[in-house]
Each structure stands twice: as C-alpha cells, then as structure tokens.
Design an enzyme around this catalytic site. Structure first.
Site, PDB file in Angstrom:
ATOM      1  N   GLU A 159      43.551 -27.363  11.974  1.00  0.00           N
ATOM      2  CA  GLU A 159      44.758 -26.851  12.650  1.00  0.00           C
ATOM      3  C   GLU A 159      45.524 -27.984  13.341  1.00  0.00           C
ATOM      4  O   GLU A 159      46.735 -27.908  13.493  1.00  0.00           O
ATOM      5  CB  GLU A 159      44.380 -25.763  13.666  1.00  0.00           C
ATOM      6  N   HIS A 180      40.053 -21.929   5.762  1.00  0.00           N
ATOM      7  CA  HIS A 180      40.551 -23.264   6.135  1.00  0.00           C
ATOM      8  C   HIS A 180      39.822 -24.377   5.358  1.00  0.00           C
ATOM      9  O   HIS A 180      40.388 -25.443   5.139  1.00  0.00           O
ATOM     10  CB  HIS A 180      40.313 -23.538   7.628  1.00  0.00           C
ATOM     11  N   CYS A 221      41.127 -14.264   5.830  1.00  0.00           N
ATOM     12  CA  CYS A 221      40.385 -14.877   6.929  1.00  0.00           C
ATOM     13  C   CYS A 221      39.003 -14.231   6.950  1.00  0.00           C
ATOM     14  O   CYS A 221      38.890 -13.000   7.085  1.00  0.00           O
ATOM     15  CB  CYS A 221      41.115 -14.613   8.243  1.00  0.00           C
ATOM     16  N   THR A 233      36.640 -14.628   9.182  1.00  0.00           N
ATOM     17  CA  THR A 233      36.244 -14.198  10.521  1.00  0.00           C
ATOM     18  C   THR A 233      36.824 -12.818  10.820  1.00  0.00           C
ATOM     19  O   THR A 233      36.118 -11.926  11.316  1.00  0.00           O
ATOM     20  CB  THR A 233      36.708 -15.233  11.561  1.00  0.00           C
ATOM     21  N   TYR A 281      39.887 -18.296  15.710  1.00  0.00           N
ATOM     22  CA  TYR A 281      39.233 -17.025  16.003  1.00  0.00           C
ATOM     23  C   TYR A 281      37.704 -17.193  16.042  1.00  0.00           C
ATOM     24  O   TYR A 281      37.006 -16.343  16.580  1.00  0.00           O
ATOM     25  CB  TYR A 281      39.543 -16.013  14.892  1.00  0.00           C
ATOM     26  N   CYS A 309      35.227 -19.926   4.720  1.00  0.00           N
ATOM     27  CA  CYS A 309      36.298 -19.942   5.710  1.00  0.00           C
ATOM     28  C   CYS A 309      37.503 -20.458   4.947  1.00  0.00           C
ATOM     29  O   CYS A 309      37.408 -21.488   4.259  1.00  0.00           O
ATOM     30  CB  CYS A 309      35.973 -20.873   6.878  1.00  0.00           C
ATOM     31  N   ASP A 321      46.172 -14.763   8.221  1.00  0.00           N
ATOM     32  CA  ASP A 321      45.040 -15.591   8.656  1.00  0.00           C
ATOM     33  C   ASP A 321      45.252 -15.953  10.126  1.00  0.00           C
ATOM     34  O   ASP A 321      46.364 -15.854  10.650  1.00  0.00           O
ATOM     35  CB  ASP A 321      44.939 -16.866   7.815  1.00  0.00           C
ATOM     36  N   SER A 322      44.169 -16.415  10.759  1.00  0.00           N
ATOM     37  CA  SER A 322      44.298 -16.892  12.131  1.00  0.00           C
ATOM     38  C   SER A 322      45.201 -18.129  12.201  1.00  0.00           C
ATOM     39  O   SER A 322      45.693 -18.467  13.272  1.00  0.00           O
ATOM     40  CB  SER A 322      42.912 -17.243  12.689  1.00  0.00           C
TER      41      SER A 322
HETATM   42  N1  DGL Z   1      40.429 -19.093   8.134  1.00  0.00           N
HETATM   43  C1  DGL Z   1      39.551 -18.415   9.054  1.00  0.00           C
HETATM   44  C2  DGL Z   1      38.322 -17.925   8.300  1.00  0.00           C
HETATM   45  O1  DGL Z   1      38.385 -17.788   7.076  1.00  0.00           O
HETATM   46  C3  DGL Z   1      39.302 -19.323  10.232  1.00  0.00           C
HETATM   47  C4  DGL Z   1      38.933 -18.603  11.452  1.00  0.00           C
HETATM   48  C5  DGL Z   1      39.197 -19.306  12.760  1.00  0.00           C
HETATM   49  O2  DGL Z   1      40.324 -19.206  13.224  1.00  0.00           O
HETATM   50  O3  DGL Z   1      38.260 -19.844  13.332  1.00  0.00           O
HETATM   51  O4  DGL Z   1      37.303 -17.642   8.869  1.00  0.00           O
END
Ligand code: DGL
Length: 276
Positions: free
Chosen positions: A157, A193, A72, A74, A41, A191, A9-10
């Site tokens: 984050e 997160h 992730c 994104t 991201y 997402c 993941d990011s």
């Molecule tokens: N967890 C990422 C997702 O599912 C977050 C992306 C981000 O870093 O903005 O999209």
C-alpha cells in the site's frame, strides 16, 4: 442507469483480481472500490471488518451494482458469510455478493503433486481458518500449511514492494512457511495484494515450487457463475465502462499504483462510504 459489476478490496490488491476479470469478461461495466483510507484490514476484528466491508458493499449497491465481488480474502473470510446470510436477505434480497476463498479452494488441489500446499495470507485470513475448512471440503487429501505475512500489505500500500528493502520481509515469511514442511510444492497467494510481490516471492523460493495467484481462478469462476445465473447476467450493463474509487482522500497514490499495475492511466475519485 448503469448496472456495473462491483469489485471491492481493502486497497489496491483487488486490482490483481479486477485485471483478470476484465480480461476474461471485457464487455461489462465495472466499478472498483478500494478502502485504502482504512486499510490494512488484516489485523482488524471480525466486527470492524464486517462493518467496513458492508459499508463499502452498500455504497456499491447505491452506484447500481447488482453483483459485488469481494476481491479480498480478509473480507471474504470475516464478512462474507454474515453479508450473505443476514445482511442481504434483510435489506437487499435481489443483490449478490461473492468472495474469493471458495473458488480458490475448489481448484487449488489441481496444482500440487506432493499434496502439500502453503497458504500465505493476512493474520485475519490465517486465524479465521477459512482456507483450512474450505480446502478440507474440496480436497481432503491435501495437507495445508499456513503463514501470516502481516507486513506485506503495508509494504504494498505504501509503494515499497518493488524496492530492495522489501526482500527482507519476503524472505522472512517464506522461510517461516518452508520451515513447516520441505515438501510443500505449491504456494497460494491467499491475499489479493501479494501478486504485486510475485517476482520477489518466486525468486526467494526453490525453482520447482509453483506460486499461485487468485486472479485467473476467481475470473474463471465468475464466468461460470454468470453462465449459471441468467437473472443477474441479464441486468448487468455492457458498455465496457470502468470507474475507480478510493476512500483515501489523497487519490494520487492509488492512481499511481493502479496506473502502473493496469498499464493505462487511472484517475480515481475519493468517496466517503460512511454516508451510506
Ligand atoms: N487484499 C486483502 C486480502 O486479500 C488485504 C487485506 C488487508 O487489507 O490487510 O486479504
């Protein structure tokens, strides 16, 4: 050499998927990589997200992963297709990379009665239109309303998601979503997160609305995938080992958040994936 399943993941959001995968498939070895040093991201270009994601995926291949899950949305929306159709055939034809959007789109229709769903995601995921396309494919009767929530990943984050100040931003985007249609009865957290904000999201929505996280959906889909792909399943090593890596040079934040979320002490290592 170990052949773990890679979960990428990011940042820390992919842990919400990692946790479900490990619950459903506990015997395997795992590597988790969060690109925290370069997250979020969500508002980056296709080109940058592909570059970052591919660097991370190649790093995980170097650690021995035959299979990497892009936990992730994104990265799944903006990099997965290029990786599957161009990068892997060219340089790693024996490796596999899977995303989270398709497995989610396959089942989301089962949750709704009104046939109206809300999709909450990063700006990148929403603008890519990936959910609209995939849900149209698997559940054409559904009406899909999307809402980007660009400030939620930075809140999470930075560890601010469980503080009272986060409520303002939770309400802001949920109100914008619900203004699009009062008949939405299912809200998809598109997402990885966002499940970290689950309690606040649930509290701000009318009680009858279902809030769906992807972790269990993606894990169930991986169980099914491994049953259907014996070639990959057989090379995966199964000693129950888990390792955590982050591209953030200060690993303290990752370790704290990951330990709280996973309920045991996590010690991650810093890696520079650009060396790949
Ligand atoms: N967890 C990422 C997702 O599912 C977050 C992306 C981000 O870093 O903005 O999209």
């Amino acid at each position: 050499m170990a052949s773990p399943i890679g979960v990428f993941d990011s940042g820390i959001g992919g842990l919400t998927v990692f946790r479900s995968i490990v619950e459903q498939l506990p015997g395997y070895d795992y590597i988790y990589l969060g690109d925290n040093g370069r997250s979020p991201y969500g508002n980056r270009s296709f080109k940058t997200i592909h570059q970052y994601t591919w660097e991370c995926v190649q790093w995980m291949f170097k650690q021995g992963c035959p299979l990497v899950i892009l936990a992730c949305n994104t990265a799944s929306a903006k990099a997965l297709r290029t990786i599957q159709q161009q990068d892997l055939p060219k340089s790693h034809p024996d490796k596999r990379v899977l995303g989270v959007i398709r497995p989610t789109a396959e089942v989301i229709g089962n949750y709704t009665t009104s046939k109206q769903i809300g999709v909450l995601g990063t700006t990148g995921t929403v603008q890519s239109g990936s959910y609209l396309l995939e849900i149209e494919h698997f559940a054409p009767a559904l009406k899909v309303y999307q809402q980007a929530c660009p400030l939620w990943v930075p809140l999470i984050e930075s560890g601010e998601h469980d503080k009272p100040g986060a409520d303002y931003y939770v309400q802001l985007y949920l109100d914008q979503l619900m203004q699009q249609s009062p008949d939405i009865d299912t809200v998809l957290l598109a997402c990885t997160h966002y499940p970290l904000l689950y309690n606040k999201i649930k509290a701000h929505l009318p009680g009858h609305i279902k809030v769906v996280s992807q972790g269990d959906i993606v894990a169930a889909s991986l169980v099914d995938y491994l049953q259907r792909h014996a070639g990959i399943e057989q090379v995966l090593t199964k000693t129950g080992n888990r390792k955590f890596y982050t591209t953030m040079d200060d690993v303290m934040n990752f370790d704290h958040n990951a330990s709280v979320f996973l309920g045991n002490e996590i010690k991650s290592e810093f890696v520079d994936v650009r060396e790949c």
